[in-house]
Write a protein that holds these residues in place. Structure first.
Motif, short mmCIF file in Angstrom:
data_model
loop_
_atom_site.label_atom_id
_atom_site.label_comp_id
_atom_site.label_asym_id
_atom_site.label_seq_id
_atom_site.Cartn_x
_atom_site.Cartn_y
_atom_site.Cartn_z
N UNK A 189 -29.77 28.39 -31.31
CA UNK A 189 -30.53 28.78 -30.12
C UNK A 189 -30.57 30.30 -29.93
N UNK A 190 -29.42 30.96 -30.04
CA UNK A 190 -29.38 32.41 -29.82
C UNK A 190 -30.16 33.15 -30.89
N UNK A 191 -30.09 32.72 -32.11
CA UNK A 191 -30.84 33.35 -33.21
C UNK A 191 -32.34 33.22 -32.96
N UNK A 192 -32.78 32.06 -32.54
CA UNK A 192 -34.20 31.84 -32.27
C UNK A 192 -34.67 32.71 -31.10
N UNK A 193 -33.85 32.81 -30.06
CA UNK A 193 -34.21 33.67 -28.93
C UNK A 193 -34.36 35.12 -29.37
N UNK A 194 -33.49 35.57 -30.26
CA UNK A 194 -33.61 36.93 -30.78
C UNK A 194 -34.90 37.14 -31.55
N UNK A 195 -35.29 36.16 -32.34
CA UNK A 195 -36.55 36.25 -33.08
C UNK A 195 -37.74 36.25 -32.15
N UNK A 196 -37.67 35.44 -31.11
CA UNK A 196 -38.75 35.40 -30.14
C UNK A 196 -38.88 36.71 -29.38
N UNK A 197 -37.76 37.32 -29.05
CA UNK A 197 -37.77 38.60 -28.33
C UNK A 197 -38.44 39.70 -29.17
#
Length: 248
Positions: A51-59
């Motif tokens: 989840x945190x990795x995906x949020x970083x990519x989305x940001x």
């Protein structure tokens, strides 16, 4: 139309469906607001997946996405509280990260706001996509909360809300688990604000798995509703100070 808006959402082990969901939110808001007039704040509550990795990519892909994080899991309510504290816009739309409340519901809130302005709006699910037991638990706890507050909301526990940002960020939110929607409704009413109800869309969860457990969730719900009732008794007895909301 709203001048600007923040989305605030908690996320725990939602990596499987989070990317498409947040991208959908970003595209929807971009079609209705200027780039600087919206933001998406998602708090990762110590997820064990990506989840945190995906949020970083989305940001990186979407400047409007502003992730925050609990390194250790603290509960959905604590994650939502953190997300709310990171919002900056004049209105905040509260969403879950499981996709059960489509972002299109915002159009329904805006339509009602234009008809009858108010500081807070709450959805009610005409057709709930939860299990029969979850629906019964929500109904009974909502009925108890309505009795304590002297209100008649059809869906007191609905998580989908649109709230004035100043009002929402000023609430003293205490819950840690899955009772955040009930607490926010109660704390808004404690400020003397009558929420306006809007019929909204509620869909079955498509990705991931709910973190709710049957016995523990039932016990926690009972204890939390008891706490809400006790607070209202103390207010009426004059033993707690009541803070009221004053629009700026």
């Amino acid at each position: 139309m709203l001048p600007n808006i923040s989305i605030a959402a908690p996320a725990y082990n939602e990596g499987e469906g989070l990317r498409l969901l947040v991208e959908n939110w970003a595209h929807y808001l971009a079609s209705r607001f200027q780039p600087d007039d919206f933001e998406i704040v998602v708090c990762d509550d110590g997820s064990k997946d990506n989840t945190w990795e995906i949020l970083g990519q989305l940001a990186k892909a979407y400047p409007s996405v502003k992730p925050c994080r609990h390194v250790v899991n603290q509960g959905a309510a604590a994650a939502l509280t953190t997300a709310i504290r990171h919002t900056t816009k004049s209105w905040v739309l509260l969403l879950d990260s499981d996709g059960q409340y489509p972002i299109d519901n915002l159009d329904l809130f805006v339509k009602e706001m234009e008809r009858a302005p108010a500081p807070a709006f709450i959805g009610y699910r005409e057709q709930k996509a939860d299990s029969a037991f979850a629906r019964f638990g929500s109904w009974i706890s909502g009925a108890c909360c309505n009795w304590c507050h002297g209100t008649h909301y059809r869906d007191f526990n609905c998580a989908l809300k649109l709230v004035d940002g100043t009002l929402l960020r000023d609430l003293d939110l205490e819950a840690k688990g899955l009772n955040y929607s009930t607490e926010i409704s109660s704390k808004i009413l404690e400020r003397g604000v009558a929420m306006k109800e809007i019929a909204i869309i509620h869909r079955p969860r498509e990705k991931g798995r709910s973190s709710r457990t049957l016995l523990r969730g039932t016990l926690h719900r009972f204890l939390f509703v008891t706490y809400i009732g006790w607070r209202q008794f103390l207010f009426k007895a004059g033993l707690l100070q009541r803070r009221t909301y004053s629009p700026s």
